[in-house]
Design an enzyme around this catalytic site. Structure first.
Site, mmCIF file in Angstrom:
data_model
loop_
_atom_site.group_PDB
_atom_site.id
_atom_site.type_symbol
_atom_site.label_atom_id
_atom_site.label_comp_id
_atom_site.label_asym_id
_atom_site.label_seq_id
_atom_site.Cartn_x
_atom_site.Cartn_y
_atom_site.Cartn_z
ATOM 1 N N ILE A 114 6.340 37.357 73.480
ATOM 2 C CA ILE A 114 5.211 37.239 72.543
ATOM 3 C C ILE A 114 3.930 37.787 73.160
ATOM 4 O O ILE A 114 3.026 38.230 72.442
ATOM 5 C CB ILE A 114 5.054 35.782 72.026
ATOM 6 C CG1 ILE A 114 4.185 35.746 70.750
ATOM 7 C CG2 ILE A 114 4.501 34.865 73.092
ATOM 8 C CD1 ILE A 114 4.778 36.438 69.552
ATOM 9 N N ALA A 115 3.856 37.796 74.494
ATOM 10 C CA ALA A 115 2.690 38.410 75.153
ATOM 11 C C ALA A 115 2.572 39.876 74.728
ATOM 12 O O ALA A 115 1.472 40.375 74.456
ATOM 13 C CB ALA A 115 2.821 38.305 76.670
ATOM 14 N N SER B 177 0.289 38.293 85.715
ATOM 15 C CA SER B 177 1.655 37.823 85.874
ATOM 16 C C SER B 177 1.741 37.070 87.186
ATOM 17 O O SER B 177 0.878 37.227 88.059
ATOM 18 C CB SER B 177 2.603 39.026 85.906
ATOM 19 O OG SER B 177 3.888 38.615 86.345
ATOM 20 N N LYS C 265 1.851 28.479 70.396
ATOM 21 C CA LYS C 265 2.494 27.236 69.991
ATOM 22 C C LYS C 265 3.835 27.114 70.650
ATOM 23 O O LYS C 265 4.368 28.139 71.068
ATOM 24 C CB LYS C 265 2.626 27.127 68.470
ATOM 25 C CG LYS C 265 3.088 28.394 67.744
ATOM 26 C CD LYS C 265 4.388 29.056 68.122
ATOM 27 C CE LYS C 265 5.632 28.251 67.916
ATOM 28 N NZ LYS C 265 6.862 29.060 68.321
#
Ligand SMILES: NC(=O)c1ccc[n+]([C@@H]2O[C@H](COP(=O)([O-])OP(=O)(O)OC[C@H]3O[C@@H](n4cnc5c(N)ncnc54)[C@H](OP(=O)(O)O)[C@@H]3O)[C@@H](O)[C@H]2O)c1
Length: 340
Positions: free
Chosen positions: A14-15, A35, A96
């Site tokens: 999702i990054a 990271s 989330k």
């Protein structure tokens, strides 16, 4: 409006999606990515020119070109990263689910104290369809009474964080029921507190992770919501029905619109919702288009940047309250799944 410089923490699935949304958004700039391993960050920025790769969160937070931090780590790491960012005076967008409502409260309280924005990264609330439904619902369906949501995608990669209790303790509850609970917060808007919860969870035999849950939440004010979510139905399902006293609104893509979201991109399927009232047969259902030139993930970043630029503390508080309300419902479901 000057551009809001974002730093991204994490280099996973999702990054990448949200980093691309930051690049595409007006009013935002992708400044740096951190990271735990510099090589990962370097690989991540290779296809995103003009972005710095850094190792470790402290290095990211020390950068002056980072005014906002997007937290794309597993849930177990989110609070520590978000609190560090908030304490460094950065606005935070946290993906989330959150660990629990206590964690949500600690992060949102810290953000309020520092005067920075806390937002959770729920994409669908930023699609113009959501505002259109809220504006139209009183006239089209009357008082909202019940909400029914189903959210499945087929998934069985047991190496993924979703099957790792130490990283994603709530499994599919946190991953998928988050959206059902957020739909309650956004669309049903119950007047009272929840006073009934019933769940039927399914646990993965190999990992112990929750992979499906069906259930019901009832509210003391009379509204009710059923939800059915997980990884086990063999297909993607994103159905929502919002029932009022004079009609019903439905969608079959309430989480990620078929038209232009990170998982789907079909120009032939317009974004919108279906409305029906009275004794209408299917041919008489009304489809209300709510087109958007910009995808909902990019809109999320634009709204975030606009809110930061606006500096309206009431808007900041409303964002925090939506996160806490969603997580509080999720916690209740999770407790019920554990038989507590
Ligand atoms: N809003 C949405 O639509 C959406 C969609 C998918 C997922 N999510 C949520 O986003 C979260 C991440 O999901 P994902 O699928 O992107 O997972 P993922 O692919 O496993 O990526 C997580 C990344 O976080 C970093 N990380 C791992 N452990 C960490 C730690 N202890 N401290 C700091 N960083 C750590 C890792 O990057 P490095 O190894 O490079 O440090 C890793 O690549 C989940 O909670 C998920 O529910 C949200």
């Amino acid at each position: 409006m000057s551009e809001l410089g974002f730093g991204v923490v994490g280099t996973g699935f999702i990054a990448g999606i949200v980093a691309n949304a930051i690049v595409a958004a007006q009013g935002a700039r992708l400044s740096a990515v951190s990271s735990r391993k510099l090589a990962n960050a370097r690989q991540f920025v290779a296809e995103r020119p003009g972005t710095e790769a850094v190792e470790g969160i402290d290095t990211l937070l020390a950068r002056e070109d980072v005014s906002a931090v997007y937290v794309a780590t597993p849930t177990s790491a989110k609070e520590a990263v978000a609190l560090a960012a908030i304490n460094a005076g950065k606005h935070v967008l946290v993906d989330k689910p959150l660990l629990d409502a206590g964690s949500a409260k600690r992060m949102t309280d810290a953000a309020a104290e520092k005067g920075v924005l806390f937002m959770d990264a729920t994409h669908f609330v930023h699609h113009p369809r959501t505002a259109a439904i809220l504006a139209a619902a009183p006239k089209k369906i009357g008082q909202t009474k019940s909400l029914h949501t189903t959210f499945y995608f087929p998934f069985d990669d047991r190496e993924n964080i979703r099957f790792d209790l130490s990283q994603e303790p709530m499994g599919a509850v946190g991953d998928m029921a988050w959206y059902s609970m957020r739909a309650i917060v956004e669309y049903l808007r119950p007047a009272g507190k929840f006073d009934k919860i019933a769940v039927v969870p399914e646990f993965d035999a190999a990992t112990g992770a929750v992979i499906r849950v069906s259930g019901l939440v009832g509210f003391e004010s009379g509204e009710a919501s059923t939800f059915d979510v997980g990884y086990t139905a063999g297909t993607a399902i994103m159905d929502l029905s919002l029932l009022g006293t004079r009609g019903m609104i439905t969608m079959d893509d309430f989480v990620l619109d078929w038209n232009d979201s990170f998982a789907f991109n079909n120009a032939d399927i317009p974004a919108g919702y279906t409305h029906r009232a009275g004794m209408a047969d299917r041919a008489a259902f009304e489809f209300v288009e709510t087109p958007s030139k910009t995808s909902q993930d990019t809109l999320m970043i634009q709204h975030f940047a606009e809110m930061v630029a606006g500096g309206d503390r009431r808007a900041f508080a409303a964002s925090a309250e939506a996160s806490i309300a969603t997580q509080t419902l999720l916690d209740a479901i999770w407790l019920a799944c554990q038989g507590r």
